[in-house]
Design a protein around this motif. Sequence first.
Motif, PDB file in Angstrom:
ATOM      1  N   ALA A   7       0.826  -1.215   0.000  1.00 42.48           N
ATOM      2  CA  ALA A   7       0.000   0.000   0.000  1.00 42.48           C
ATOM      3  C   ALA A   7       0.851   1.252   0.000  1.00 42.48           C
ATOM      4  N   PHE A   8       1.874   1.284   0.867  1.00 42.17           N
ATOM      5  CA  PHE A   8       2.726   2.460   0.911  1.00 42.17           C
ATOM      6  C   PHE A   8       3.659   2.515  -0.300  1.00 42.17           C
ATOM      7  N   GLY A   9       3.920   1.352  -0.913  1.00 50.19           N
ATOM      8  CA  GLY A   9       4.671   1.365  -2.162  1.00 50.19           C
ATOM      9  C   GLY A   9       3.898   2.073  -3.266  1.00 50.19           C
ATOM     10  N   LEU A  10       2.582   1.868  -3.284  1.00 46.47           N
ATOM     11  CA  LEU A  10       1.743   2.580  -4.252  1.00 46.47           C
ATOM     12  C   LEU A  10       1.737   4.076  -3.967  1.00 46.47           C
ATOM     13  N   GLU A  11       1.681   4.432  -2.683  1.00 46.38           N
ATOM     14  CA  GLU A  11       1.722   5.856  -2.329  1.00 46.38           C
ATOM     15  C   GLU A  11       3.056   6.471  -2.710  1.00 46.38           C
ATOM     16  N   ASP A  12       4.111   5.674  -2.654  1.00 40.91           N
ATOM     17  CA  ASP A  12       5.440   6.167  -2.995  1.00 40.91           C
ATOM     18  C   ASP A  12       5.528   6.605  -4.455  1.00 40.91           C
ATOM     19  N   ASP A  13       4.606   6.117  -5.280  1.00 34.11           N
ATOM     20  CA  ASP A  13       4.596   6.496  -6.700  1.00 34.11           C
ATOM     21  C   ASP A  13       3.966   7.862  -6.921  1.00 34.11           C
ATOM     22  N   THR A  14       3.327   8.415  -5.898  1.00 30.43           N
ATOM     23  CA  THR A  14       2.697   9.720  -6.040  1.00 30.43           C
ATOM     24  C   THR A  14       3.712  10.831  -5.772  1.00 30.43           C
ATOM     25  N   THR A  15       3.301  12.047  -6.036  1.00 27.51           N
ATOM     26  CA  THR A  15       4.179  13.202  -5.848  1.00 27.51           C
ATOM     27  C   THR A  15       3.434  14.285  -5.083  1.00 27.51           C
ATOM     28  N   ARG A  16       4.108  14.902  -4.142  1.00 28.47           N
ATOM     29  CA  ARG A  16       3.503  15.957  -3.331  1.00 28.47           C
ATOM     30  C   ARG A  16       3.117  17.135  -4.222  1.00 28.47           C
ATOM     31  N   PRO A  17       1.934  17.713  -4.015  1.00 33.33           N
ATOM     32  CA  PRO A  17       1.562  18.900  -4.790  1.00 33.33           C
ATOM     33  C   PRO A  17       2.620  19.997  -4.656  1.00 33.33           C
ATOM     34  N   GLY A  18       3.034  20.531  -5.776  1.00 31.18           N
ATOM     35  CA  GLY A  18       4.049  21.573  -5.771  1.00 31.18           C
ATOM     36  C   GLY A  18       5.462  21.064  -5.970  1.00 31.18           C
ATOM     37  N   ALA A  19       5.658  19.743  -5.872  1.00 31.51           N
ATOM     38  CA  ALA A  19       6.989  19.182  -6.096  1.00 31.51           C
ATOM     39  C   ALA A  19       7.220  19.036  -7.606  1.00 31.51           C
ATOM     40  N   ASP A  42       5.145  26.997   1.801  1.00 36.21           N
ATOM     41  CA  ASP A  42       4.953  25.571   1.480  1.00 36.21           C
ATOM     42  C   ASP A  42       3.564  25.085   1.827  1.00 36.21           C
ATOM     43  N   GLY A  43       2.982  25.638   2.883  1.00 38.82           N
ATOM     44  CA  GLY A  43       1.744  25.069   3.403  1.00 38.82           C
ATOM     45  C   GLY A  43       2.058  23.894   4.301  1.00 38.82           C
ATOM     46  N   PRO A  44       1.032  23.207   4.816  1.00 38.76           N
ATOM     47  CA  PRO A  44       1.239  22.100   5.754  1.00 38.76           C
ATOM     48  C   PRO A  44       1.904  20.916   5.083  1.00 38.76           C
ATOM     49  N   GLU A  45       2.649  20.171   5.912  1.00 45.93           N
ATOM     50  CA  GLU A  45       3.265  18.932   5.442  1.00 45.93           C
ATOM     51  C   GLU A  45       2.194  17.891   5.166  1.00 45.93           C
ATOM     52  N   GLY A  88      11.675  11.361  -1.731  1.00 47.76           N
ATOM     53  CA  GLY A  88      12.854  11.777  -2.486  1.00 47.76           C
ATOM     54  C   GLY A  88      12.550  12.940  -3.416  1.00 47.76           C
ATOM     55  N   ARG A  89      11.419  12.857  -4.137  1.00 47.36           N
ATOM     56  CA  ARG A  89      11.041  13.970  -5.018  1.00 47.36           C
ATOM     57  C   ARG A  89      10.757  15.234  -4.200  1.00 47.36           C
ATOM     58  N   ASN A  90      10.173  15.038  -3.017  1.00 45.30           N
ATOM     59  CA  ASN A  90       9.914  16.168  -2.134  1.00 45.30           C
ATOM     60  C   ASN A  90      11.235  16.811  -1.694  1.00 45.30           C
ATOM     61  N   PHE A  91      12.223  15.993  -1.367  1.00 44.74           N
ATOM     62  CA  PHE A  91      13.513  16.484  -0.871  1.00 44.74           C
ATOM     63  C   PHE A  91      14.269  17.297  -1.934  1.00 44.74           C
ATOM     64  N   VAL A  92      14.393  16.753  -3.131  1.00 40.24           N
ATOM     65  CA  VAL A  92      15.214  17.439  -4.135  1.00 40.24           C
ATOM     66  C   VAL A  92      14.517  18.659  -4.727  1.00 40.24           C
ATOM     67  N   SER A  93      13.183  18.712  -4.626  1.00 38.40           N
ATOM     68  CA  SER A  93      12.465  19.820  -5.244  1.00 38.40           C
ATOM     69  C   SER A  93      12.279  21.010  -4.308  1.00 38.40           C
TER      70      SER A  93
END
Length: 591
Positions: free
Chosen positions: A227-239, A587-590, A264-269
């Motif tokens: 389940a969390f692997g599927l979530e890992d494929d998503t990207t935070r809004p704004g990243a 950024d808004g809330p985490e 990771g995408r959140n970190f580098v962006s």
Amino acid sequence: MPATQVDRLAAFEARQGRIIAAVTDFGERHPLTARVWGWLGLDFTGVAFAALFFCWSLTPSLLPRDWLFQGLIGGINAAIGYGVGCVVGWPVARFLLPAWRWWPPPLPVLRAIKVAVPVAAVLASLVALVLSAGEQRQLAALMGVEGTTTSGYLRTIVLSVAVAAALIALWRGLRDIVRWVSMLLMRRTRMPLGLARTLGVLVVVLATFMLIDGVLVRGSYAIVNQAFGLEDDTTRPGAIQPVDPAKSGSPESLAAWETLGFEGRNFVSRGLDAEELTAVNGSPAPEPIRVYVGLDTAPAPEERIDLVLAELERTGAFDRSTLVLIPTTGTGWVNPTAARAMELVHNGDLAMVAWQYSYLPSWISFLADREKAAAAGKMLIERVHERWSQLPEDDRPDLFLYGESLGTQSGEGAFDSLAEIRAQMDGVLWVGPPNSNRLWRQLVERRDPGTTEVQPVYADGLVVRFADSREAIHEPDTPWLSPRVLYIQHASDPVVWWSPDLLFSRPDWLSEPPGRDRLPQMRWFPFVTFWQVSADLTNAAGVPDGHGHNYGSAVLEGWIEITQPEGWTENDTERVRIALEAFAEDDGPEK
């Protein structure tokens, strides 16, 4: 035995015989109804202990609890108390009471006791709930959040009764299975009753363990991981994929953007660019380097760490003045406030490197995957340090280590001692360390006499220090040798203080004066405190900055103390703090 006592005992046994006969006759005429009523019958000693454990569970713990969490914890502890009461009551009723001259009392007294026990249990629970609601409001005010209402908190007792009933029913179901297995063994093999019961218990315990470990735990672990692997494929809004070559995930990067995972995408962006750093600090800044490799970047850990080193070489990370290793939490999360604070303090002349080792959130990894966390931290630190050691000694970047929560455990896994850390690193900042951290535990247990577990002092603070607040980071005003090691740990952080030892033993931090944000009313009770702090874990970061597992801008002061930037002043700290708050608002809330 006096004649009157003999007569009373004989009369009691006669009454008991009539009751048993009546129950037997009723059971023969109405077998299903009799079975149901017999199964629902409660032990009155168990009820008394259940009420006691429930009232204990209403005492305050580390964080404010709403009625829902309190209902769950109260129900669990009430069920445990019921079991303890049954265990205590059985030998007392069988061996101790019959030896007393005044036992058994007259039948009206027995009936009164059976009425008084549940009534007293309910009344005591209601009074304790009212008092608990007031203490919860005190704790909420201490942390700057809105407290519960007394009327709303009374819902707790309904949920607690339901939870306790479900757990007691589960236990009785297992007990009935043991009896069924025992009877089956006696009928099929004609073995003695004692041996049949023993084997019945062993069979049920083994079957239950195999079910929990083999089906529930591992099956749940696989489902959650997927389940969390599927979530890992998503990207935070704004990243957004970076275009700067100094970032992993950019078009020039060896680690593709799509493979970095959610964190990771959140970190580098979310890194600051040279223009933003220059605007805040008033001096030209280079583009800071952020290196990251995700679980999907390469199939095996060895291949992923090779990519980490290749990214460090590609981005020129070893040419910067500062290199920061960041063992991550379970999902690969890096505190964005901490990362930006580092970029601002060093004005972009640094490289940060992190990698992902799991799809699971930190609290699940902590329970089920701690060995993987330690192995990941050890591999990252050892391989990067090995490459760093090959550089000319006067041409190396300063090498620092930062970790938060499970990231501290991942980082500690690379070292056997404090001396080894200081031999390899130029400074270490660890925030919110779990209680199970081996090195942290050793240092706290060896603290200087007269210092507390919440605010320990080790070897006069000469090398390693502990701080429970932003202000305490700068204390004491005594020599602190480099390389420096700093732990930041709140008195109200359940991640720091949760331990299985809470089940049966009182820790020092509950014997000593409370920390700055813990109520003095908190006490240790067997079983109860363990479940209270376990519930606190689920909301550890859901409190304001400076409390629980929310360390916020305290990382800034900690990082400054560890790295000791040349010419740094209080005005510089305040300037960076204001900038961090502004970036956080943008950024808004985490997630």
